[in-house]
Design an enzyme around this catalytic site. Sequence first.
Site, PDB file in Angstrom:
ATOM      1  N   CYS A   1       0.808  -1.223   0.000  1.00 44.66           N
ATOM      2  CA  CYS A   1       0.000   0.000   0.000  1.00 44.66           C
ATOM      3  C   CYS A   1       0.841   1.273   0.000  1.00 44.66           C
ATOM      4  O   CYS A   1       0.307   2.374  -0.150  1.00 44.66           O
ATOM      5  CB  CYS A   1      -0.947   0.007   1.192  1.00 44.66           C
ATOM      6  SG  CYS A   1      -2.213  -1.249   1.055  1.00 44.66           S
TER       7      CYS A   1
ATOM      8  N   HIS B   1      -3.478   7.375   2.968  1.00 44.33           N
ATOM      9  CA  HIS B   1      -3.847   6.082   2.392  1.00 44.33           C
ATOM     10  C   HIS B   1      -5.218   5.689   2.943  1.00 44.33           C
ATOM     11  O   HIS B   1      -5.504   5.868   4.120  1.00 44.33           O
ATOM     12  CB  HIS B   1      -2.797   5.035   2.772  1.00 44.33           C
ATOM     13  CG  HIS B   1      -3.159   3.653   2.347  1.00 44.33           C
ATOM     14  ND1 HIS B   1      -3.572   3.364   1.066  1.00 44.33           N
ATOM     15  CD2 HIS B   1      -3.186   2.477   3.025  1.00 44.33           C
ATOM     16  CE1 HIS B   1      -3.830   2.067   0.980  1.00 44.33           C
ATOM     17  NE2 HIS B   1      -3.610   1.506   2.148  1.00 44.33           N
TER      18      HIS B   1
ATOM     19  N   ASN C   1     -10.215   0.210  -0.171  1.00 49.82           N
ATOM     20  CA  ASN C   1      -8.752   0.300  -0.213  1.00 49.82           C
ATOM     21  C   ASN C   1      -8.266  -0.200  -1.573  1.00 49.82           C
ATOM     22  O   ASN C   1      -8.277  -1.398  -1.834  1.00 49.82           O
ATOM     23  CB  ASN C   1      -8.162  -0.546   0.925  1.00 49.82           C
ATOM     24  CG  ASN C   1      -6.643  -0.505   0.962  1.00 49.82           C
ATOM     25  OD1 ASN C   1      -6.003   0.070   0.074  1.00 49.82           O
ATOM     26  ND2 ASN C   1      -6.067  -1.119   1.972  1.00 49.82           N
TER      27      ASN C   1
HETATM   28  O1  UT7 Z   1      -3.798  -1.159   3.452  1.00 49.57           O
HETATM   29  C1  UT7 Z   1      -2.903  -1.440   4.469  1.00 49.57           C
HETATM   30  C2  UT7 Z   1      -3.160  -2.677   5.150  1.00 49.57           C
HETATM   31  N1  UT7 Z   1      -4.442  -2.905   5.725  1.00 49.57           N
HETATM   32  C3  UT7 Z   1      -4.942  -2.229   6.767  1.00 49.57           C
HETATM   33  O2  UT7 Z   1      -4.452  -1.215   7.188  1.00 49.57           O
HETATM   34  C4  UT7 Z   1      -6.143  -2.843   7.465  1.00 49.57           C
HETATM   35  C5  UT7 Z   1      -5.925  -2.887   8.951  1.00 49.57           C
HETATM   36  N2  UT7 Z   1      -6.963  -3.606   9.678  1.00 49.57           N
HETATM   37  C6  UT7 Z   1      -8.264  -3.246   9.721  1.00 49.57           C
HETATM   38  O3  UT7 Z   1      -8.665  -2.312   9.043  1.00 49.57           O
HETATM   39  C7  UT7 Z   1      -9.187  -3.976  10.657  1.00 49.57           C
HETATM   40  O4  UT7 Z   1      -8.424  -4.798  11.506  1.00 49.57           O
HETATM   41  C8  UT7 Z   1     -10.280  -4.827   9.960  1.00 49.57           C
HETATM   42  C9  UT7 Z   1     -11.275  -3.900   9.263  1.00 49.57           C
HETATM   43  C10 UT7 Z   1      -9.647  -5.770   8.962  1.00 49.57           C
HETATM   44  C11 UT7 Z   1     -11.040  -5.618  11.002  1.00 49.57           C
HETATM   45  O5  UT7 Z   1     -11.606  -4.759  11.968  1.00 49.57           O
HETATM   46  P1  UT7 Z   1     -11.392  -5.026  13.518  1.00 49.57           P
HETATM   47  O6  UT7 Z   1     -12.100  -3.956  14.223  1.00 49.57           O
HETATM   48  O7  UT7 Z   1      -9.910  -5.160  13.778  1.00 49.57           O
HETATM   49  O8  UT7 Z   1     -12.150  -6.396  13.718  1.00 49.57           O
HETATM   50  P2  UT7 Z   1     -11.606  -7.754  14.359  1.00 49.57           P
HETATM   51  O9  UT7 Z   1     -10.755  -8.473  13.358  1.00 49.57           O
HETATM   52  O10 UT7 Z   1     -11.058  -7.485  15.712  1.00 49.57           O
HETATM   53  O11 UT7 Z   1     -12.951  -8.534  14.537  1.00 49.57           O
HETATM   54  C12 UT7 Z   1     -13.939  -8.142  15.508  1.00 49.57           C
HETATM   55  C13 UT7 Z   1     -15.132  -9.075  15.374  1.00 49.57           C
HETATM   56  C14 UT7 Z   1     -14.755 -10.551  15.348  1.00 49.57           C
HETATM   57  O12 UT7 Z   1     -15.793 -11.273  16.001  1.00 49.57           O
HETATM   58  P3  UT7 Z   1     -15.633 -11.730  17.537  1.00 49.57           P
HETATM   59  O13 UT7 Z   1     -14.392 -12.577  17.583  1.00 49.57           O
HETATM   60  O14 UT7 Z   1     -15.510 -10.465  18.326  1.00 49.57           O
HETATM   61  O15 UT7 Z   1     -16.884 -12.471  17.777  1.00 49.57           O
HETATM   62  C15 UT7 Z   1     -14.766 -10.902  13.886  1.00 49.57           C
HETATM   63  O16 UT7 Z   1     -15.035 -12.263  13.658  1.00 49.57           O
HETATM   64  O17 UT7 Z   1     -15.799  -8.818  14.143  1.00 49.57           O
HETATM   65  C16 UT7 Z   1     -15.902 -10.035  13.390  1.00 49.57           C
HETATM   66  N3  UT7 Z   1     -15.774  -9.714  11.975  1.00 49.57           N
HETATM   67  C17 UT7 Z   1     -16.825  -9.345  11.220  1.00 49.57           C
HETATM   68  N4  UT7 Z   1     -18.139  -9.229  11.490  1.00 49.57           N
HETATM   69  C18 UT7 Z   1     -18.943  -8.816  10.501  1.00 49.57           C
HETATM   70  C19 UT7 Z   1     -14.662  -9.663  11.232  1.00 49.57           C
HETATM   71  N5  UT7 Z   1     -14.952  -9.277   9.978  1.00 49.57           N
HETATM   72  C20 UT7 Z   1     -16.293  -9.080   9.941  1.00 49.57           C
HETATM   73  C21 UT7 Z   1     -17.185  -8.668   8.939  1.00 49.57           C
HETATM   74  N6  UT7 Z   1     -18.507  -8.543   9.267  1.00 49.57           N
HETATM   75  N7  UT7 Z   1     -16.795  -8.381   7.685  1.00 49.57           N
END
Ligand code: UT7
Length: 332
Positions: free
Chosen positions: A116, A256, A286
């Site tokens: 990225c 970004h 993204n």
């Molecule tokens: O471009 C450069 C590289 N990329 C980035 O900079 C991305 C960096 N990361 C992020 O933007 C975030 O970590 C994500 C958007 C990918 C994920 O968001 P998060 O707030 O970190 O969510 P999480 O992975 O901690 O998941 C929280 C909960 C989980 O459920 P439990 O374990 O709390 O029951 C996940 O299973 O949300 C669940 N979950 C979803 N629920 C609904 C994960 N993805 C989804 C989804 N829809 N799409």
Amino acid sequence: MSTITAAITAVGGYVPEYVLTNEILSTMVDTNDEWITSRTGVKERRILKEEGQGTSFMAIKAAQQLLSKSNTNPEDIDMVIMATATPDMPVASTGVYVASQIGAVNAFSYDLVAACSSFLFGMSTAAKYIESGRYKKVLLIGADKMSSIVDYTDRTTCIIFGDGAGAVLFEPNTEGLGVQDEILRSDGIGRKSLKIDAGGSILPPSNQTIADNQHYIYQDGKTVFKFAVSNMADVSEKIMKRNNLTADDITWLVPHQANKRIIDATSRRMNLPEDKVMLNIHKYGNTTSATLPLCLFDYENQLKKGDNIVFAAFGGGFTWGAMYVKWAYDPK
Ligand code: UT7
């Protein structure tokens, strides 16, 4: 003799027509509009559906748009830098093909790969060629067909990424406008947190790697998020301090577009109000190497000569950085 600085003198962009909304994604994986919007800021993204077309298709469109808008003869271009994480194919450089297709027959070209941060690092490279005095027109294109590496059964990645392309032209400036400063960083600690396991020299493609879904992008979202929030904000704050810039001095932050929460953390650290932050993540998601030039493309009419702009990015690798640029022209 006046010093040569490297200024952006034209901008172009292209996004595919097909719109993949959060509502459509909710029918594909277990997710919903409320979760995606509140956790990422993405409402919809564009997907390149044209059969047999790759990243070059979008890169060519963005470059052609820039050329016609700025009345630039492609034969005058000295160099084409293609920033991308999703080249058309391994080995044969995508940039070389793009340069030929747009008629940049006197240019040399290569791809620049830094996830990225590819476009940000490409800005640095383009600027150095211009500042050397040897090259007069360097075309930098950022394009990615993320849909080619996204697993549309993985709700943790398919909600974020989209396809798109943007292009900028760098030319010499003798008024002191253009690139003023940069802080570029990388750390191999990130290799395991954002990657595609198979298809490279460590794990070449095989029936097994396909069966194991190893050609898709994998992301440890939480870890990437943590590093992105602190590192993108750190370099943005540092480049302000180093150049004695207060929030009032800065006209725009061009961040970004990975996650709205990462953008908010960066602008908060810089004490910038929301209306100074370029944002299009809601429309495109993204787009990896295309996020920064697509921001310029969307906001070009609001930019004015002399504007102080901070660019900031964070990506796989890890790679990250910030650049301070003085905008070089008024809207046409
Ligand atoms: O471009 C450069 C590289 N990329 C980035 O900079 C991305 C960096 N990361 C992020 O933007 C975030 O970590 C994500 C958007 C990918 C994920 O968001 P998060 O707030 O970190 O969510 P999480 O992975 O901690 O998941 C929280 C909960 C989980 O459920 P439990 O374990 O709390 O029951 C996940 O299973 O949300 C669940 N979950 C979803 N629920 C609904 C994960 N993805 C989804 C989804 N829809 N799409």
